[in-house]
Design a protein around this motif. Structure first.
Motif, PDB file in Angstrom:
ATOM      1  N   VAL A 195      49.482  42.119  48.863  1.00 16.10           N
ATOM      2  CA  VAL A 195      48.257  41.694  49.529  1.00 16.10           C
ATOM      3  C   VAL A 195      48.478  40.292  50.078  1.00 16.10           C
ATOM      4  CG1 VAL A 195      45.823  41.113  49.209  1.00 16.10           C
ATOM      5  CG2 VAL A 195      46.794  43.093  48.034  1.00 16.10           C
ATOM      6  N   THR A 196      48.047  40.054  51.307  1.00 18.25           N
ATOM      7  CA  THR A 196      48.133  38.716  51.879  1.00 18.25           C
ATOM      8  C   THR A 196      46.942  37.891  51.427  1.00 18.25           C
ATOM      9  OG1 THR A 196      49.297  39.544  53.830  1.00 18.25           O
ATOM     10  CG2 THR A 196      48.235  37.383  54.007  1.00 18.25           C
ATOM     11  N   SER A 197      47.226  36.787  50.759  1.00 16.31           N
ATOM     12  CA  SER A 197      46.156  35.946  50.228  1.00 16.31           C
ATOM     13  C   SER A 197      45.412  35.227  51.344  1.00 16.31           C
ATOM     14  CB  SER A 197      46.751  34.913  49.268  1.00 16.31           C
ATOM     15  OG  SER A 197      45.757  34.007  48.833  1.00 16.31           O
ATOM     16  N   THR A 198      44.085  35.292  51.297  1.00 22.75           N
ATOM     17  CA  THR A 198      43.211  34.527  52.197  1.00 22.75           C
ATOM     18  C   THR A 198      42.209  33.795  51.315  1.00 22.75           C
ATOM     19  OG1 THR A 198      41.822  36.506  52.463  1.00 22.75           O
ATOM     20  CG2 THR A 198      43.452  36.062  54.169  1.00 22.75           C
ATOM     21  N   PRO A 199      42.645  32.730  50.636  1.00 19.98           N
ATOM     22  CA  PRO A 199      41.819  32.069  49.633  1.00 19.98           C
ATOM     23  C   PRO A 199      40.577  31.420  50.223  1.00 19.98           C
ATOM     24  CG  PRO A 199      43.738  30.741  50.134  1.00 19.98           C
ATOM     25  CD  PRO A 199      43.937  32.046  50.826  1.00 19.98           C
ATOM     26  N   PRO A 200      39.520  31.305  49.434  1.00 15.82           N
ATOM     27  CA  PRO A 200      38.282  30.702  49.929  1.00 15.82           C
ATOM     28  C   PRO A 200      38.440  29.213  50.189  1.00 15.82           C
ATOM     29  CG  PRO A 200      38.112  31.108  47.576  1.00 15.82           C
ATOM     30  CD  PRO A 200      39.390  31.744  48.031  1.00 15.82           C
ATOM     31  N   ARG A 201      37.802  28.745  51.240  1.00 20.68           N
ATOM     32  CA  ARG A 201      37.769  27.310  51.541  1.00 20.68           C
ATOM     33  C   ARG A 201      36.458  26.686  51.074  1.00 20.68           C
ATOM     34  NH1 ARG A 201      43.077  27.661  52.245  1.00 20.68           N
ATOM     35  NH2 ARG A 201      43.661  28.883  54.079  1.00 20.68           N
ATOM     36  N   VAL A 202      35.417  27.530  50.996  1.00 21.35           N
ATOM     37  CA  VAL A 202      34.096  27.059  50.563  1.00 21.35           C
ATOM     38  C   VAL A 202      33.505  28.095  49.615  1.00 21.35           C
ATOM     39  CG1 VAL A 202      31.741  26.501  51.290  1.00 21.35           C
ATOM     40  CG2 VAL A 202      33.677  25.738  52.676  1.00 21.35           C
ATOM     41  N   LEU A 203      32.895  27.617  48.533  1.00 19.19           N
ATOM     42  CA  LEU A 203      32.180  28.466  47.580  1.00 19.19           C
ATOM     43  C   LEU A 203      30.746  27.968  47.499  1.00 19.19           C
ATOM     44  CD1 LEU A 203      31.920  30.469  45.136  1.00 19.19           C
ATOM     45  CD2 LEU A 203      32.766  28.604  43.704  1.00 19.19           C
ATOM     46  N   ALA A 204      29.796  28.871  47.541  1.00 21.45           N
ATOM     47  CA  ALA A 204      28.389  28.495  47.461  1.00 21.45           C
ATOM     48  C   ALA A 204      27.656  29.407  46.495  1.00 21.45           C
ATOM     49  CB  ALA A 204      27.739  28.542  48.844  1.00 21.45           C
ATOM     50  N   ILE A 205      26.682  28.830  45.800  1.00 19.56           N
ATOM     51  CA  ILE A 205      25.819  29.598  44.890  1.00 19.56           C
ATOM     52  C   ILE A 205      24.372  29.409  45.327  1.00 19.56           C
ATOM     53  CG2 ILE A 205      25.056  29.888  42.504  1.00 19.56           C
ATOM     54  CD1 ILE A 205      27.927  30.678  42.897  1.00 19.56           C
ATOM     55  N   THR A 206      23.651  30.509  45.471  1.00 21.16           N
ATOM     56  CA  THR A 206      22.264  30.460  45.924  1.00 21.16           C
ATOM     57  C   THR A 206      21.321  30.857  44.792  1.00 21.16           C
ATOM     58  OG1 THR A 206      22.273  32.757  46.687  1.00 21.16           O
ATOM     59  CG2 THR A 206      23.017  31.079  48.245  1.00 21.16           C
ATOM     60  N   ASP A 261      38.457  44.633  46.396  1.00 21.49           N
ATOM     61  CA  ASP A 261      37.909  43.799  47.465  1.00 21.49           C
ATOM     62  C   ASP A 261      38.236  42.322  47.277  1.00 21.49           C
ATOM     63  OD1 ASP A 261      36.825  46.035  48.631  1.00 21.49           O
ATOM     64  OD2 ASP A 261      34.826  45.740  47.762  1.00 21.49           O
ATOM     65  N   PHE A 262      38.323  41.879  46.031  1.00 22.38           N
ATOM     66  CA  PHE A 262      38.434  40.444  45.763  1.00 22.38           C
ATOM     67  C   PHE A 262      39.876  39.963  45.661  1.00 22.38           C
ATOM     68  CE2 PHE A 262      37.877  36.492  43.296  1.00 22.38           C
ATOM     69  CZ  PHE A 262      36.831  35.920  44.013  1.00 22.38           C
ATOM     70  N   ARG A 263      40.819  40.867  45.575  1.00 25.54           N
ATOM     71  CA  ARG A 263      42.209  40.493  45.306  1.00 25.54           C
ATOM     72  C   ARG A 263      42.744  39.474  46.302  1.00 25.54           C
ATOM     73  NH1 ARG A 263      46.942  44.999  44.084  1.00 25.54           N
ATOM     74  NH2 ARG A 263      48.575  43.531  43.442  1.00 25.54           N
ATOM     75  N   SER A 264      42.434  39.640  47.567  1.00 24.94           N
ATOM     76  CA  SER A 264      42.965  38.736  48.586  1.00 24.94           C
ATOM     77  C   SER A 264      42.309  37.359  48.555  1.00 24.94           C
ATOM     78  CB  SER A 264      42.786  39.349  49.979  1.00 24.94           C
ATOM     79  OG  SER A 264      41.411  39.486  50.296  1.00 24.94           O
ATOM     80  N   TRP A 265      41.236  37.199  47.789  1.00 26.99           N
ATOM     81  CA  TRP A 265      40.521  35.925  47.718  1.00 26.99           C
ATOM     82  C   TRP A 265      41.104  34.987  46.666  1.00 26.99           C
ATOM     83  CZ3 TRP A 265      36.886  34.321  51.151  1.00 26.99           C
ATOM     84  CH2 TRP A 265      36.372  35.282  52.020  1.00 26.99           C
ATOM     85  N   THR A 266      42.213  35.345  46.082  1.00 28.11           N
ATOM     86  CA  THR A 266      42.851  34.516  45.068  1.00 28.11           C
ATOM     87  C   THR A 266      44.186  33.986  45.597  1.00 28.11           C
ATOM     88  OG1 THR A 266      43.905  36.467  44.076  1.00 28.11           O
ATOM     89  CG2 THR A 266      41.774  35.783  43.171  1.00 28.11           C
ATOM     90  N   PRO A 267      44.742  32.948  44.961  1.00 27.69           N
ATOM     91  CA  PRO A 267      46.056  32.447  45.395  1.00 27.69           C
ATOM     92  C   PRO A 267      47.104  33.556  45.369  1.00 27.69           C
ATOM     93  CG  PRO A 267      45.017  30.900  43.880  1.00 27.69           C
ATOM     94  CD  PRO A 267      44.166  32.133  43.873  1.00 27.69           C
ATOM     95  N   GLN A 268      48.117  33.454  46.214  1.00 29.47           N
ATOM     96  CA  GLN A 268      49.102  34.524  46.363  1.00 29.47           C
ATOM     97  C   GLN A 268      49.738  34.959  45.037  1.00 29.47           C
ATOM     98  OE1 GLN A 268      49.716  35.890  49.690  1.00 29.47           O
ATOM     99  NE2 GLN A 268      50.288  37.537  48.280  1.00 29.47           N
ATOM    100  N   PRO A 269      50.118  34.019  44.130  1.00 32.52           N
ATOM    101  CA  PRO A 269      50.711  34.481  42.863  1.00 32.52           C
ATOM    102  C   PRO A 269      49.763  35.351  42.051  1.00 32.52           C
ATOM    103  CG  PRO A 269      51.181  32.150  43.205  1.00 32.52           C
ATOM    104  CD  PRO A 269      50.174  32.544  44.242  1.00 32.52           C
ATOM    105  N   VAL A 270      48.454  35.086  42.151  1.00 31.56           N
ATOM    106  CA  VAL A 270      47.465  35.893  41.426  1.00 31.56           C
ATOM    107  C   VAL A 270      47.276  37.234  42.127  1.00 31.56           C
ATOM    108  CG1 VAL A 270      45.121  35.934  40.485  1.00 31.56           C
ATOM    109  CG2 VAL A 270      46.325  33.753  40.717  1.00 31.56           C
ATOM    110  N   ALA A 271      47.179  37.203  43.446  1.00 32.67           N
ATOM    111  CA  ALA A 271      47.025  38.447  44.207  1.00 32.67           C
ATOM    112  C   ALA A 271      48.210  39.380  43.985  1.00 32.67           C
ATOM    113  CB  ALA A 271      46.870  38.132  45.691  1.00 32.67           C
TER     114      ALA A 271
END
Length: 391
Positions: A76-87, A132-142
């Motif tokens: 999986v190609t990692s596309t890590p989050p740049r911004v995290l928000a909680i509503t 769904d969430f796998r690509s949202w983690t750093p590459q070693p984790v993904a």
């Protein structure tokens, strides 16, 4: 987990922690980008020539492994989050579309979030779909199938900082106050400030997590406008910038980054152990670790001590181990004799000497491991053979 100190009264408060590690033995110097010990170590020769190794996927490390996590999917190609928000409440569909349309935003995802208490201590968790969430983690984790298989089984994947802070033990069961018992199956550097771990979406529902309140946005580092996110999410929302380093002037950034860490306990074969350990050093092939393991001890079949005093399956000198040894399986100690600590410790040592950069840097890092160019050539030759065998 009784006796844990309390922390974070407000969920997902932004915290910046700078970990500085100092050498505890000998003098550490920088030489052309390489981190090396000044202590002179003799060239180490195995006490006997290891016999032909069996297949690594059939060779089990000597310590008892935990239950196999199972195989994962393709890379999986990692596309890590740049911004995290909680509503405060679930993000409406129209708002999700507007978030995805923000300038520089390339991907957006909304997941469930909540907090559980263990012995009175709150742990802030995201509840996600593993696929769904796998690509949202750093590459070693993904890239680590064990993490995602653990989530699919309804187990907890804790952030590496959380396991260190509270002394959590991989494989142990922890009682949620007023809830179920959770098994900590893996720990990993998630890169999510204020988030202590991940659980599956199904488990999150059973724990009563708030649906659709956590927003993650991916795009070009340092470009997503924080104020635009706040405006769309409204008052009371918390917005965390996860790519602060990219927003810092280049001349003020650190020259080196610490390798990402993934800890999945005790893999059931040397093949998986080498692969998991290599993720501690981005750019380092697991085949190099396997080749060193073969030359040094025949994958734990000849652990020494050597004539020079080297110990364990990766034949560390005690002084070097004191500086570079790691607790690879999360049992609370760095054991030079344990393959689950020694192999990731070798990755740590090689990475400090530039192995992740490849080419001549890799060769020099292997030379630092054992001061002989014949040794380097032998390791590289075996690594190439492993690459062909396990392609």
């Amino acid at each position: 987990m009784s006796g844990l100190p309390s922390f974070r009264a407000v969920m997902l408060m932004v915290a910046a922690v700078l970990a500085v590690s100092a050498a505890t033995a000998g003098i550490v110097v920088m030489l052309d980008g390489d981190l090396v010990e000044t202590a002179q170590e003799p060239v180490r020769r195995p006490t006997r020539q290891p016999s032909a190794a069996p297949r690594l996927d059939q060779l089990v490390p000597t310590a008892r492994p935990v239950k196999d996590f199972g195989a994962g999917g393709p890379g999986v190609t990692s596309t890590p989050p740049r911004v995290l928000a909680i509503t405060r409440s679930a993000v409406p569909k129209q708002t999700r579309l507007r978030l995805g349309a923000l300038k520089h935003v390339q991907k957006a995802i909304v997941v469930d979030a909540g907090a559980v208490k263990v012995s009175g201590t709150s742990l802030n968790l995201l509840a996600v779909d593993p696929a769904d969430f796998r690509s949202w983690t750093p590459q070693p984790v993904a890239d680590q199938p064990a993490v995602w298989s653990a989530l699919a089984r309804g187990e907890l994947v804790a952030d590496a900082g959380t396991t260190r802070k509270f002394g959590m033990i991989l494989g142990a069961m922890y009682q949620v106050d007023g809830g179920p018992r959770l098994r900590v199956a893996a720990s990993a550097t998630l890169g999510l400030a204020g988030v202590d771990g991940l659980v599956s979406a199904d488990l999150g529902k059973s724990l009563g997590f708030a649906p659709g309140v956590a927003v993650l946005l991916h795009g070009k580092p340092g470009k997503i406008n924080e104020s635009g996110v706040r405006r769309l999410l409204g008052k009371g929302s918390q917005v965390v910038v996860l790519d602060a380093a990219a927003r810092t002037p280049k001349q003020n950034r650190p020259d080196q980054q610490s390798p990402q860490t993934v800890n999945v306990g005790r893999p059931g074969s040397y093949l998986e152990l080498y692969k998991a350990s290599a993720t501690r050093c981005p750019g380092l092939s697991w085949t190099v670790l396997a080749a060193i393991g073969q030359v040094e001890s025949g994958h734990g079949r000849n652990n020494g001590p050597s004539s020079a005093g080297a110990l364990g399956p990766m034949q560390f000198m005690p002084a070097t181990w004191k500086h570079y040894g790691v607790d690879g399986d999360g049992d609370g100690k760095a054991d030079i004799w344990s393959p689950y600590d020694a192999v990731p410790g070798a990755a740590n040592y090689l990475c400090a000497n530039g192995a992740g950069k490849g080419g001549e840097k890799l060769r020099k890092a292997i030379w630092f491991y054992n001061h002989s160019w014949d040794y380097v050539n032998k390791v590289m030759g075996i690594a190439e053979a492993y690459a062909r065998t396990y392609a």
